[in-house]
Each structure stands twice: as structure tokens, then as C-alpha cells.
Design a protein around this motif. Structure first.
Motif, PDB file in Angstrom:
ATOM      1  N   UNK A 144      -4.947 140.155  66.730  1.00  0.00           N
ATOM      2  CA  UNK A 144      -5.077 139.416  67.987  1.00  0.00           C
ATOM      3  C   UNK A 144      -3.756 139.377  68.738  1.00  0.00           C
ATOM      4  N   UNK A 145      -2.652 139.175  68.004  1.00  0.00           N
ATOM      5  CA  UNK A 145      -1.339 139.142  68.661  1.00  0.00           C
ATOM      6  C   UNK A 145      -0.991 140.504  69.264  1.00  0.00           C
ATOM      7  N   UNK A 189      -1.951 148.484  71.765  1.00  0.00           N
ATOM      8  CA  UNK A 189      -3.172 149.074  71.186  1.00  0.00           C
ATOM      9  C   UNK A 189      -2.905 150.058  70.054  1.00  0.00           C
ATOM     10  N   UNK A 190      -1.804 150.834  70.146  1.00  0.00           N
ATOM     11  CA  UNK A 190      -1.529 151.817  69.096  1.00  0.00           C
ATOM     12  C   UNK A 190      -1.243 151.132  67.761  1.00  0.00           C
ATOM     13  N   UNK A 191      -0.420 150.067  67.819  1.00  0.00           N
ATOM     14  CA  UNK A 191      -0.116 149.348  66.585  1.00  0.00           C
ATOM     15  C   UNK A 191      -1.354 148.645  66.036  1.00  0.00           C
ATOM     16  N   UNK A 192      -2.181 148.090  66.931  1.00  0.00           N
ATOM     17  CA  UNK A 192      -3.416 147.427  66.491  1.00  0.00           C
ATOM     18  C   UNK A 192      -4.331 148.427  65.794  1.00  0.00           C
ATOM     19  N   UNK A 225      -8.009 145.350  72.741  1.00  0.00           N
ATOM     20  CA  UNK A 225      -6.718 145.988  72.989  1.00  0.00           C
ATOM     21  C   UNK A 225      -6.910 147.324  73.717  1.00  0.00           C
ATOM     22  N   UNK A 226      -7.923 148.073  73.304  1.00  0.00           N
ATOM     23  CA  UNK A 226      -8.229 149.347  73.975  1.00  0.00           C
ATOM     24  C   UNK A 226      -8.676 149.117  75.411  1.00  0.00           C
TER      25      UNK A 226
END
Length: 466
Positions: free
Chosen positions: A211-212, A219-222, A263-264
Motif C-alpha cells: 500500500x505504501x 509500481x515497479x517496486x510493488x 499502483x499500475x
């Protein structure tokens, strides 16, 4: 000190219960213990009102009974009654203890009032009552619900400084608080600290991190974290010891996928959003309203109107009721394709489902009419919005004026500018340019001057755009 939120407060009839009984002789310690267990049992069955009535009727002066009922009230959203009980215990000079303040902290957690919780724990400290990890965790949850990330991190630091060992739940609460503000670096640091303390991250911690990252537009890290959660668990080798936390993550759930899809959506990656939607279903996870609405919005932003509509229909096939966000995004997707007929269908469908379209939905409908050059329909829709006392804004007027200008409807454009002037809505240069173009077509530029005194600079800017 802030007030409590507008949650429904349920009060037991204390006065009635008290008046129906007279003071009875003080029961024995054994009887008090049995009675406290009974009240606690009622609380576990969500019968907090019955437990409260019995407590008042019995007029007990044993703190364990007060604690049992206060905890029951707190767990069942009757936080006001719980805090009143704790105050009554203090007033009766009962020997309040850590359990008493634990029940109070839980009440504040339910009410999302970190201010009241802080005050309670300060009172406990002044009485020499040791604040335990349960109270601190409740305060962390209250901070998280109130989006007070800095305070949550301060509480966690204070726990460590006072040798109160944080639990997995405590760390998860602090991470959730940081996640609400998109403080992904703080959330990631907490996850790594938990790993150093040999504390395996649970699903709450991982979802807080996702969520953070979503709120922090990462988005890439998520996606990378989600992929780590999807991998089957295996023991770490010596070379992987520094990354062991990523080898022991729990399996993702609907909240995990929804966070990454959102995120996307924020980054315009509609292909990734749709792929995640399929991956969820392949893992037998039913997407929820958040998942679907984010996927629909990502398609709308990416100009994929037909895909947005397909996702909306898929949502309905999964027996999920689309909300305002879903419909608003789907109607917006029609704008780019000038699909005003489809937008009209969706608007009518909303109303048939007893969903009142909001300004976003109406403005999206007006924009689709603008793209299709349907000035008459746009004018009628705006008029019906004003007639029904619905909110309008600069986007509503600009889209309608632009729709009229495409059909060179100069009279309608002038009237809309007049209405904007009456409502003190400052027209944008796009709206002025559209009205200017419609008037210029019919040689009616003097009406623009008479209607709204514009500086020569503004008028020249409009002329330069035509």
C-alpha cells in the motif's frame, strides 16, 4: 484534543437497570470471579448491553467485572460506554490496573482517537500503572486509522526505548500507519527491522508495504514485492542470508493484488493491471471492488474504452456491484472514443441501480458529448443538472461550451458564459476560445465584449488560438 468520529453510539439503559434493583450485600471474592467470567462470556457473544446491565444491576465494586464489560463494549463499537465505565471505576476509587487501561486503549483504537488514547496512557503512567504492549499496540492502531504516521513511528521508538518488546501486530500497525501516507521508505525500514529481530513478516506487514508503494507511486517496486510473495517458500542459502526476508513472505491475498493494481493504475500501466486481474483469478482469488475499479480506471486512462467496459461487465458477472468509481471510470473511457451513446447507457444503468451519479460521472458524460459534437444534448444535460441543484464546475461548463462551439451554436455559448459569470465561475481560456470560435463564425464577436468585459490580452489570447 480532537473529538470522536461519527460512529453510531449504542447506550445501554443504565438508569433503568439501576432503578430496578437495590444494593445487595457485597458478594464473596469467589462469587465476584464467577460473575466476572460470566460478563466476559457475554461480551464474547457480542451481548455487551446485557453484560453492562447486569454489572450496573449488581453494583459490584470489583475491578475485574468492570474490565470485562469495558472490554466487551470496546470490541463491539460501544466505545463511549467503555470509556464511561473506566471513568466510573476511577470515580469509585476502584483499584484500576493495566487491564482497565488496556480496555480503554482498545476503545480509543476502535474510535480511531489517538489523542484520547495518549491521554489515557499518560493517566496510567501517573498512577504508576505499567503501560504494556497491548496498550501501545492499540495506540499504534489508532494512529494508523487517523493517518498519523509520525506519531505511530514515535510510539514504536518509545516502546523500544522503554524495553517494551514490539510484537508482529505492533510492527504491522506501525507499518499500516506509514502506508496511509505513502511513506514507503519508513515502511520498508520497519519490515527490515522486524526481519533483523527474527520476526517473520505477516500478511498485514506485506500489504502495508504494498500500500505504501502504491501511494508512493512505486509500481515497479510493488510488482517486485508481489512477485516475491507469489514464489513458493524455500530455505535460504548462505549467499542469500541478507535477503532472507524476501524468501519468507506470506502468500498474497486480494488486498495485496488490489494494492499493486492500484499502483499500475496510477502509472497508466493498463496491461499490467489487467494481467494482475487474471493472475488473481488463476489463484482462485475473487477480485473485489477495489481491484476492479483500479483496473477499469487504468484502461480508461490508457484510452482502452472497450476493455474498460469489458472489465465492468466482468465485474457484474462475478456478482460484484460496481460503485461510483467504477461507473465514473467506465463513462470516462467513453469520452476518448466519442462513445456518448454507451456513456448514456451507463449513466442510466447507474440510476436504475439506485446509484446517484456524482460530478465526475456527469462531467465524463458531458466530455463524451463534447467529443461527439453533441452540443444540444450537452446543453440539456447541463440544464437538468442545474435544475436538480446538482453541483457544476468549470469542467461542466467548459465541456458544454466546447460541444456547442463544434456546432457553431453561438447563442448557447454566450448563454453559458453568462451563467458562469452569475455563478462566479471563472472561464478557462479553452472555454473562451470555444465561445469566441462560435461567435466568430456568425460575426457576433461584440456579444462576447458585452457579456463579459475581458482584457485585450485575454481577447488576443483567444484570437490567437482560433
Amino acid at each position: 484534543m480532537g473529538g470522536f468520529p461519527n460512529k453510531p453510539i449504542r447506550h445501554a439503559s443504565i438508569e433503568l437497570a439501576a432503578s430496578a434493583s437495590s444494593r445487595s450485600p457485597e458478594p464473596s471474592v469467589s462469587d465476584q470471579a464467577k460473575f466476572s467470567k460470566r460478563l466476559a462470556s457475554l461480551g464474547k457473544q457480542s451481548q455487551w448491553a446485557s453484560a453492562l446491565s447486569e454489572l450496573v444491576s449488581a453494583q459490584l465494586t470489583h475491578i475485574s467485572a468492570h474490565n470485562a464489560v469495558a472490554t466487551a463494549c470496546a470490541k463491539n463499537w460501544a466505545w463511549a460506554s467503555a470509556l464511561i465505565l473506566i471513568g466510573a471505576a476511577r470515580h469509585q476509587t476502584l483499584r484500576v490496573n493495566a487491564r482497565t487501561y488496556g480496555a480503554g486503549a482498545l476503545s480509543c483504537q476502535v474510535a480511531a482517537s489517538w489523542e484520547h488514547c495518549t491521554q489515557l496512557l499518560m493517566d496510567a503512567s501517573l498512577l504508576g500503572i505499567e503501560v504494556n504492549v497491548v496498550c501501545c499496540t492499540a495506540l499504534l492502531h489508532a494512529c494508523g486509522q487517523a493517518a498519523e504516521a509520525s506519531r505511530a513511528l514515535a510510539v514504536l521508538s518509545l516502546m523500544k526505548a522503554t524495553a517494551i518488546e514490539p510484537t508482529q501486530v505492533s510492527v504491522g500497525a506501525a507499518m499500516s500507519a506509514s502506508a496511509q501516507e505513502g511513506r514507503w521508505k519508513d515502511t520498508l525500514a520497519l519490515l527490515n527491522e522486524a526481519d533483523e529481530a527474527r520476526m517473520r513478516p505477516n500478511l498485514v506487514c506485506c500489504n502495508a508495504l504494498l500500500t505504501s508503494l502504491e501511494k508512493g507511486r512505486r509500481p515497479e517496486q510493488a510488482m517486485a514485492v508481489l512477485e516475491s510473495m507469489e514464489r513458493p517458500e524455500r530455505p535460504a542459502t548462505e549467499s542469500e542470508s541478507d535477503e532472507s526476508v524476501w524468501l519468507r513472505l506470506p502468500r498474497p491475498d486480494v488486498i495485496s493484488y488490489s494494492a499493486v493494481i492500484s499502483a499500475c493504475e496510477k502509472s497508466g500501466s493498463w496491461r499490467s493491471a489487467l494481467a494482475l486481474l487474471w493472475r488473481m483469478q488463476a489463484r482462485s482469488l475473487q477480485p473485489n471492488a477495489v481491484s476492479f475499479s483500479a483496473a477499469i480506471s487504468s484502461c480508461a486512462r490508457g484510452g482502452q474504452g472497450q476493455l474498460a467496459l469489458q472489465v465492468l461487465r466482468m465485474m457484474q458477472m462475478c456478482l460484484q456491484q460496481p460503485n461510483l468509481v467504477c461507473y465514473g471510470a467506465a463513462i470516462s473511457s467513453c469520452e476518448k472514443n466519442a462513445g456518448w451513446e454507451q456513456a448514456q447507457v451507463l449513466l442510466e444503468e447507474m440510476m436504475s441501480e439506485q446509484l446517484q451519479p456524482n460530478l465526475v460521472c456527469f462531467n465524463a458524460m458531458l466530455s463524451s458529448l463534447m467529443m461527439a459534437g453533441k452540443g444540444g444534448r450537452a446543453t440539456r444535460l447541463l440544464s437538468s443538472m442545474r435544475g436538480a441543484l446538482l453541483q457544476t464546475d468549470i469542467i461542466s461548463y467548459s465541456a458544454t461550451i466546447a460541444a456547442c462551439s463544434r456546432k457553431r451554436q453561438w447563442c448557447e455559448s454566450i448563454e453559458l458564459l453568462r451563467l458562469m459569470s452569475e455563478e462566479a465561475v471563472e472561464p478557462t481560456c479553452i472555454a473562451l476560445e470555444a465561445a469566441f470560435a462560435a461567435c466568430e463564425e456568425h460575426g457576433k464577436l461584440e456579444h462576447v465584449h458585452l457579456l463579459r468585459p475581458m482584457s485585450e490580452h485575454a481577447l488576443d489570447s483567444c484570437r490567437s488560438l482560433t
